[in-house]
Design an enzyme around this catalytic site. Structure first.
Site, mmCIF file in Angstrom:
data_model
loop_
_atom_site.group_PDB
_atom_site.id
_atom_site.type_symbol
_atom_site.label_atom_id
_atom_site.label_comp_id
_atom_site.label_asym_id
_atom_site.label_seq_id
_atom_site.Cartn_x
_atom_site.Cartn_y
_atom_site.Cartn_z
ATOM 1 N N HIS A 7 73.298 43.379 9.951
ATOM 2 C CA HIS A 7 74.454 43.775 11.615
ATOM 3 C C HIS A 7 74.364 46.057 11.410
ATOM 4 O O HIS A 7 75.108 46.264 10.356
ATOM 5 C CB HIS A 7 75.804 43.821 10.109
ATOM 6 C CG HIS A 7 76.379 42.258 10.674
ATOM 7 N ND1 HIS A 7 76.993 42.277 11.771
ATOM 8 C CD2 HIS A 7 76.637 41.534 9.989
ATOM 9 C CE1 HIS A 7 76.977 40.726 11.436
ATOM 10 N NE2 HIS A 7 77.351 40.075 10.219
ATOM 11 N N ASP A 26 76.528 40.540 3.887
ATOM 12 C CA ASP A 26 76.514 39.552 4.835
ATOM 13 C C ASP A 26 76.405 39.156 6.157
ATOM 14 O O ASP A 26 75.349 39.993 6.585
ATOM 15 C CB ASP A 26 78.068 39.481 4.884
ATOM 16 C CG ASP A 26 78.931 40.145 6.272
ATOM 17 O OD1 ASP A 26 78.593 41.674 5.643
ATOM 18 O OD2 ASP A 26 79.427 39.977 7.400
ATOM 19 N N GLU A 27 75.899 37.930 5.933
ATOM 20 C CA GLU A 27 74.628 37.142 7.448
ATOM 21 C C GLU A 27 74.039 38.139 7.418
ATOM 22 O O GLU A 27 73.864 39.223 8.892
ATOM 23 C CB GLU A 27 76.579 37.938 8.423
ATOM 24 C CG GLU A 27 77.917 36.732 8.669
ATOM 25 C CD GLU A 27 78.254 37.100 9.961
ATOM 26 O OE1 GLU A 27 78.995 35.702 9.905
ATOM 27 O OE2 GLU A 27 78.421 38.083 10.393
ATOM 28 N N TRP A 82 88.537 42.129 11.387
ATOM 29 C CA TRP A 82 87.547 41.691 12.173
ATOM 30 C C TRP A 82 87.905 42.651 13.897
ATOM 31 O O TRP A 82 88.766 41.368 14.012
ATOM 32 C CB TRP A 82 86.385 40.832 12.125
ATOM 33 C CG TRP A 82 85.819 40.405 11.152
ATOM 34 C CD1 TRP A 82 86.264 39.458 10.426
ATOM 35 C CD2 TRP A 82 85.006 41.527 10.186
ATOM 36 N NE1 TRP A 82 85.670 39.685 9.027
ATOM 37 C CE2 TRP A 82 85.276 40.459 8.900
ATOM 38 C CE3 TRP A 82 84.184 42.182 10.493
ATOM 39 C CZ2 TRP A 82 84.311 41.149 7.567
ATOM 40 C CZ3 TRP A 82 83.669 42.330 9.007
ATOM 41 C CH2 TRP A 82 83.485 42.618 8.520
ATOM 42 N N ASP A 119 78.338 48.961 11.938
ATOM 43 C CA ASP A 119 77.799 47.361 11.930
ATOM 44 C C ASP A 119 77.456 47.482 13.005
ATOM 45 O O ASP A 119 76.627 48.682 13.330
ATOM 46 C CB ASP A 119 79.102 46.758 12.629
ATOM 47 C CG ASP A 119 79.515 45.560 11.791
ATOM 48 O OD1 ASP A 119 77.883 44.558 12.465
ATOM 49 O OD2 ASP A 119 79.763 44.204 11.234
#
Ligand code: ACM
Ligand code: ZN
Length: 493
Positions: A226, A289-290, A435, A162
């Protein structure tokens, strides 16, 4: 021998078994208790010697091989003088052992006489630990796997990369360990760093430990967002060329992997190949994601890729990246899993057919993916699956963003409302996610996980009403305390 009032098998267990018949009396587990077993239960019995402190020899506890049970299924007969476990697979023997272990822990080694027949509701019963935002020791990961497996959970989703740290080594990419694994702790002014990698030996050690407990390990290599930690070590993998930093703050960052860069794809190929070799279970999570597309909009390489591939939007470019990485995973002999954003921008390329969708932004992704014929894992942040959220809406509770009360987790169902009967069979199960942006230590992680993870385990094995969960909280707290878990003990609603 009589157990104390109310100390029935059902009162001591979470998950509650599918079928329990209570009998009179109890079996006392003691230093001299002996075990015999069919050889297929050899490894389970090795653990039984540790977890129940028994010896091989006599037949106080008997692990019997019988035909006709499914994976994870077992029958357990506890009499005053003998315990008999019957199962077809070692996994059933292991689940029976955990049921015995729970009763022994919760009731001072006095196991109520009973007949239990048990089987799981869902095959995917997982938990995720983010080891990027904060780093967790192998010893702690093993402790979590052990306690999770006591609740019949069977998937450890290991979030390894990440913005705040990359935790895997890859030959030829030494800067992953030297640079990408460490962030500068900006809250100190002396250049202090934080982080580290898991060595291949440690990863093998975690897997061996998990496999002995009938838990698969699912590594996550986050793509294409990320990615700050990776880009800080290899700035040419980003759209602007950097410089970048391993992030010391939390959020979603605009700089992501450059989808127009062939060297980046070559790197991903090597990471996936290495991950597939190192991790022996069938799945690799590819993230998804994101991922902001801001940098892609203005990047000449990304624009060129879109032109070459006839892609109409940056959303389609992400779908192209998903297809590329899925192909790498499949060629390496594994099955890809992605967060529900993998459903977006797929008008042109479609969704790779083997891709399992992990639905986290509510139910919608799970409903859509299953109706399209994809297997689905449910962990909606709206429905009790996010354990980074506070236990209560109190200023004094630790946690991030939202609230996940015990009651909320106790009402979670992996089957979304409104899903068709046909699509329903695509729901593999669910998981609880931690998380760790704000979870700085193992003890803090335990507080966020428990008892919510125990409650989640029951939702995936044999869902019970919230009132029943509440009744069993004291025995659950006793078990977790005996395992040295720093659990939350406050209100459930
Ligand atoms: C996620 O929570 N960003 C998958
Ligand atoms: Zn680019």
């Amino acid at each position: 021998m009589q157990t104390k009032k109310n100390e029935t098998a059902s009162g001591l267990l979470m998950p509650l078994p599918k079928h329990v018949e209570q009998k009179d009396g109890a079996f006392r587990l003691h230093m001299g208790t002996t075990i015999s077993y069919d050889p297929i239960f050899g490894e389970v019995v090795e653990l039984a010697r540790e977890q129940l402190a028994c010896n091989i020899g006599g037949e106080d506890i008997l692990f019997k091989l019988v035909e006709g049970f499914g994976e994870d299924c077992y029958r357990l007969k506890v009499g005053k003088n003998q315990i008999v476990v019957s199962s077809t697979y070692p996994s059933g023997g292991f689940r029976a052992l955990q049921t015995l272990r729970q009763m022994a822990l919760a009731n001072d080694n006095l196991i109520p006489c009973c007949l239990i027949e048990d089987e799981p509701a869902f095959p995917w019963r997982g938990f995720m630990l983010d080891c990027s935002r904060h780093f967790f020791s192998v010893a702690f990961i093993k402790k979590l796997i052990d306690v999770a497996s006591m609740h019949h959970l069977n998937r450890f989703h290991w979030h390894l990369t990440d913005d705040q740290g990359w935790r895997l080594t890859v030959e030829g990419y030494e800067r992953l360990e030297e640079v990408a694994s460490k962030r500068t702790l900006l809250s100190y002014t002396d250049g202090r760093t934080y982080g580290g990698v898991y060595t291949d030996e440690e990863i093998l050690e975690v897997q061996a430990y998990a496999h002995k407990r009938h838990m698969l390990v699912v590594p996550e290599i986050e793509t294409p967002g990320h990615a700050s930690a990776l880009l800080s070590a290899y700035p040419t993998f980003g759209c602007t060329g950097g410089p970048y930093e391993v992030q010391d703050r939390w959020g979603i960052f605009d700089e992501v992997m450059c989808a127009g860069n062939d060297n980046l794809l070559q790197f991903l190929q090597e990471v996936i190949t290495k991950t597939a070799r190192l991790f022996s279970d069938p799945y690799i999570h590819i993230g998804g994601d994101e991922c902001p597309h801001t940098a892609w909009e203005t990047c000449p390489k990304c624009r060129q890729r879109m032109e070459e591939q006839g892609l109409a939007s940056v959303k389609e470019l992400q779908s192209w990246m998903t297809s590329q990485v899925c192909t790498m995973v499949e060629k390496a002999g594994k099955r890809p899993i992605g967060w529900d954003e993998v459903l977006e921008g797929t008008e042109k390329l479609g969704i790779p057919s083997s891709l399992i969708v992990m639905s986290w932004r509510g139910d919608a992704g799970g409903i859509e993916a299953s109706s399209l014929g994809h297997d689905v894992i449910m962990c909606p942040n709206t429905a009790g699956c996010y354990f980074d959220y506070k236990h209560l809406p109190s200023f004094d509770e630790p946690g991030n963003i939202g609230v996940t009360t015990i009651e909320k987790t106790a009402q979670f169902s992996p089957i979304p409302k409104g899903i068709s009967k046909e699509a329903q069979c695509r729901i593999l199960g669910g998981q609880g996610n931690l998380w760790t942006e704000k979870v700085t230590s193992a003890k803090a992680a335990e507080y966020m996980f428990f008892p919510r993870l125990s409650v989640m385990a029951e939702r995936l094995w044999n869902p019970q009403p919230f009132a029943s969960v509440e009744e069993r909280r004291p025995s659950l707290e006793k078990k977790l305390t005996r395992l040295d878990i720093n659990l939350y003990r406050g209100a459930s609603v």
